[in-house]
Write an enzyme that holds these catalytic residues in place. Structure first.
Site, PDB file in Angstrom:
ATOM      1  N   HIS A 146      55.814  12.742  23.888  1.00 50.60           N
ATOM      2  CA  HIS A 146      56.257  14.111  24.149  1.00 50.60           C
ATOM      3  C   HIS A 146      57.667  14.023  24.720  1.00 50.60           C
ATOM      4  O   HIS A 146      57.909  13.242  25.649  1.00 50.60           O
ATOM      5  CB  HIS A 146      55.383  14.784  25.204  1.00 50.60           C
ATOM      6  CG  HIS A 146      53.961  15.015  24.813  1.00 50.60           C
ATOM      7  ND1 HIS A 146      53.497  16.241  24.396  1.00 50.60           N
ATOM      8  CD2 HIS A 146      52.889  14.193  24.799  1.00 50.60           C
ATOM      9  CE1 HIS A 146      52.191  16.156  24.146  1.00 50.60           C
ATOM     10  NE2 HIS A 146      51.796  14.928  24.383  1.00 50.60           N
ATOM     11  N   HIS A 174      51.947   9.492  20.170  1.00 44.40           N
ATOM     12  CA  HIS A 174      53.121  10.368  20.109  1.00 44.40           C
ATOM     13  C   HIS A 174      53.765  10.422  21.486  1.00 44.40           C
ATOM     14  O   HIS A 174      53.092  10.501  22.503  1.00 44.40           O
ATOM     15  CB  HIS A 174      52.736  11.784  19.653  1.00 44.40           C
ATOM     16  CG  HIS A 174      51.539  12.346  20.347  1.00 44.40           C
ATOM     17  ND1 HIS A 174      50.258  12.005  19.999  1.00 44.40           N
ATOM     18  CD2 HIS A 174      51.433  13.223  21.380  1.00 44.40           C
ATOM     19  CE1 HIS A 174      49.400  12.642  20.789  1.00 44.40           C
ATOM     20  NE2 HIS A 174      50.099  13.382  21.646  1.00 44.40           N
ATOM     21  N   VAL A 201      45.276  14.382  20.349  1.00 44.31           N
ATOM     22  CA  VAL A 201      45.504  13.941  18.967  1.00 44.31           C
ATOM     23  C   VAL A 201      45.633  12.425  19.012  1.00 44.31           C
ATOM     24  O   VAL A 201      46.512  11.891  19.703  1.00 44.31           O
ATOM     25  CB  VAL A 201      46.774  14.582  18.358  1.00 44.31           C
ATOM     26  CG1 VAL A 201      46.998  14.049  16.944  1.00 44.31           C
ATOM     27  CG2 VAL A 201      46.663  16.106  18.339  1.00 44.31           C
ATOM     28  N   ARG A 239      58.592  19.845  16.288  1.00 48.25           N
ATOM     29  CA  ARG A 239      58.376  20.671  17.480  1.00 48.25           C
ATOM     30  C   ARG A 239      56.876  20.902  17.705  1.00 48.25           C
ATOM     31  O   ARG A 239      56.132  21.131  16.747  1.00 48.25           O
ATOM     32  CB  ARG A 239      59.116  22.004  17.337  1.00 48.25           C
ATOM     33  CG  ARG A 239      60.626  21.791  17.295  1.00 48.25           C
ATOM     34  CD  ARG A 239      61.420  23.073  17.454  1.00 48.25           C
ATOM     35  NE  ARG A 239      62.819  22.819  17.123  1.00 48.25           N
ATOM     36  CZ  ARG A 239      63.702  22.238  17.950  1.00 48.25           C
ATOM     37  NH1 ARG A 239      63.326  21.884  19.164  1.00 48.25           N
ATOM     38  NH2 ARG A 239      64.939  22.015  17.560  1.00 48.25           N
ATOM     39  N   ASP A 240      56.482  20.816  18.988  1.00 49.93           N
ATOM     40  CA  ASP A 240      55.079  21.029  19.348  1.00 49.93           C
ATOM     41  C   ASP A 240      54.687  22.474  19.040  1.00 49.93           C
ATOM     42  O   ASP A 240      55.450  23.413  19.302  1.00 49.93           O
ATOM     43  CB  ASP A 240      54.863  20.717  20.832  1.00 49.93           C
ATOM     44  CG  ASP A 240      53.404  20.526  21.179  1.00 49.93           C
ATOM     45  OD1 ASP A 240      53.015  19.398  21.522  1.00 49.93           O
ATOM     46  OD2 ASP A 240      52.646  21.521  21.116  1.00 49.93           O
ATOM     47  N   ILE A 241      53.490  22.652  18.492  1.00 56.09           N
ATOM     48  CA  ILE A 241      53.014  23.983  18.103  1.00 56.09           C
ATOM     49  C   ILE A 241      52.731  24.857  19.339  1.00 56.09           C
ATOM     50  O   ILE A 241      52.724  26.090  19.249  1.00 56.09           O
ATOM     51  CB  ILE A 241      51.745  23.823  17.222  1.00 56.09           C
ATOM     52  CG1 ILE A 241      51.529  25.008  16.330  1.00 56.09           C
ATOM     53  CG2 ILE A 241      50.524  23.493  18.046  1.00 56.09           C
ATOM     54  CD1 ILE A 241      50.496  24.781  15.230  1.00 56.09           C
ATOM     55  N   ASN A 245      50.387  10.309  26.540  1.00 53.30           N
ATOM     56  CA  ASN A 245      49.053  10.315  27.114  1.00 53.30           C
ATOM     57  C   ASN A 245      48.189   9.291  26.380  1.00 53.30           C
ATOM     58  O   ASN A 245      48.279   9.167  25.154  1.00 53.30           O
ATOM     59  CB  ASN A 245      48.427  11.709  26.979  1.00 53.30           C
ATOM     60  CG  ASN A 245      49.228  12.768  27.713  1.00 53.30           C
ATOM     61  OD1 ASN A 245      49.734  12.522  28.807  1.00 53.30           O
ATOM     62  ND2 ASN A 245      49.359  13.954  27.113  1.00 53.30           N
TER      63      ASN A 245
HETATM   64  P1  5GP Z   1      48.252  15.207  23.425  1.00 47.54           P
HETATM   65  O1  5GP Z   1      47.394  16.226  24.138  1.00 47.54           O
HETATM   66  O2  5GP Z   1      47.428  14.418  22.443  1.00 47.54           O
HETATM   67  O3  5GP Z   1      49.077  14.340  24.319  1.00 47.54           O
HETATM   68  O4  5GP Z   1      49.307  16.047  22.606  1.00 47.54           O
HETATM   69  C1  5GP Z   1      49.014  16.640  21.386  1.00 47.54           C
HETATM   70  C2  5GP Z   1      50.036  17.720  21.160  1.00 47.54           C
HETATM   71  O5  5GP Z   1      50.030  18.039  19.775  1.00 47.54           O
HETATM   72  C3  5GP Z   1      49.769  18.996  21.922  1.00 47.54           C
HETATM   73  O6  5GP Z   1      50.879  19.295  22.761  1.00 47.54           O
HETATM   74  C4  5GP Z   1      49.554  20.046  20.825  1.00 47.54           C
HETATM   75  O7  5GP Z   1      50.111  21.299  21.159  1.00 47.54           O
HETATM   76  C5  5GP Z   1      50.239  19.424  19.629  1.00 47.54           C
HETATM   77  N1  5GP Z   1      49.673  19.760  18.332  1.00 47.54           N
HETATM   78  C6  5GP Z   1      48.366  19.710  17.986  1.00 47.54           C
HETATM   79  N2  5GP Z   1      48.209  20.042  16.691  1.00 47.54           N
HETATM   80  C7  5GP Z   1      49.466  20.291  16.211  1.00 47.54           C
HETATM   81  C8  5GP Z   1      49.957  20.673  14.927  1.00 47.54           C
HETATM   82  O8  5GP Z   1      49.216  20.858  13.948  1.00 47.54           O
HETATM   83  N3  5GP Z   1      51.293  20.854  14.819  1.00 47.54           N
HETATM   84  C9  5GP Z   1      52.160  20.651  15.865  1.00 47.54           C
HETATM   85  N4  5GP Z   1      53.449  20.847  15.636  1.00 47.54           N
HETATM   86  N5  5GP Z   1      51.715  20.288  17.087  1.00 47.54           N
HETATM   87  C10 5GP Z   1      50.394  20.108  17.256  1.00 47.54           C
END
Ligand code: 5GP
Ligand code: ZN
Length: 116
Positions: free
Chosen positions: A104, A102, A98, A31-33, A89
């Site tokens: 979403h 991944h 990140v 799950r997203d944080i 993304n």
């Molecule tokens: P991006 O912006 O790269 O498409 O998505 C990265 C996602 O990773 C974001 O929605 C962010 O909330 C999530 N995220 C970043 N660090 C962590 C973490 O340590 N744990 C979890 N569960 N989600 C994370």
């Protein structure tokens, strides 16, 4: 970026806790944080790949495994009927923060289109 600096590789290694809800040979999901919908799950390959641009010939199976996981999780979370969104993304300009690919998986509310 080297693997040791990658937040998601650290989750894979168990160094950072995460609410892992799905595991397969090629992928895990947690799950997203900072959830953007009632269900917001991240599905990542076990192998570190920084962005879509870094995919190689032969990565079809690992990319496919992310979508197969999305299908199973959507079912598991009760989203399959009403609908859900999967999005990846690529690069800072698209909001990637990140650099370990991944998917979403978002659902549980009405999702507008186009996204911002
Ligand atoms: P991006 O912006 O790269 O498409 O998505 C990265 C996602 O990773 C974001 O929605 C962010 O909330 C999530 N995220 C970043 N660090 C962590 C973490 O340590 N744990 C979890 N569960 N989600 C994370
Ligand atoms: Zn990584």
């Amino acid at each position: 970026m080297i693997r040791e600096d990658c937040m998601f590789c650290r989750i894979l290694d168990g160094e950072i806790p995460a609410d892992i809800i799905h595991e397969s040979d090629a992928a895990i999901a947690f799950r997203d944080i900072n959830p953007q919908a009632p269900t917001h799950v991240l599905i990542i390959p076990r192998r570190h790949i920084s962005t879509i641009n870094d995919l190689d010939a032969g990565d079809e199976e690992v990319v496919g495994s992310l979508f197969m996981a999305a299908k199973d999780i959507a079912q598991q979370e009760g989203l399959a009927e009403d609908g859900y969104r999967v999005v990846m993304n690529c690069g800072e300009g698209a909001g990637q923060s990140v650099f370990h690919i991944h998917l979403h998986l978002l659902g549980g509310r009405l999702l507008n289109w186009p996204p911002g």
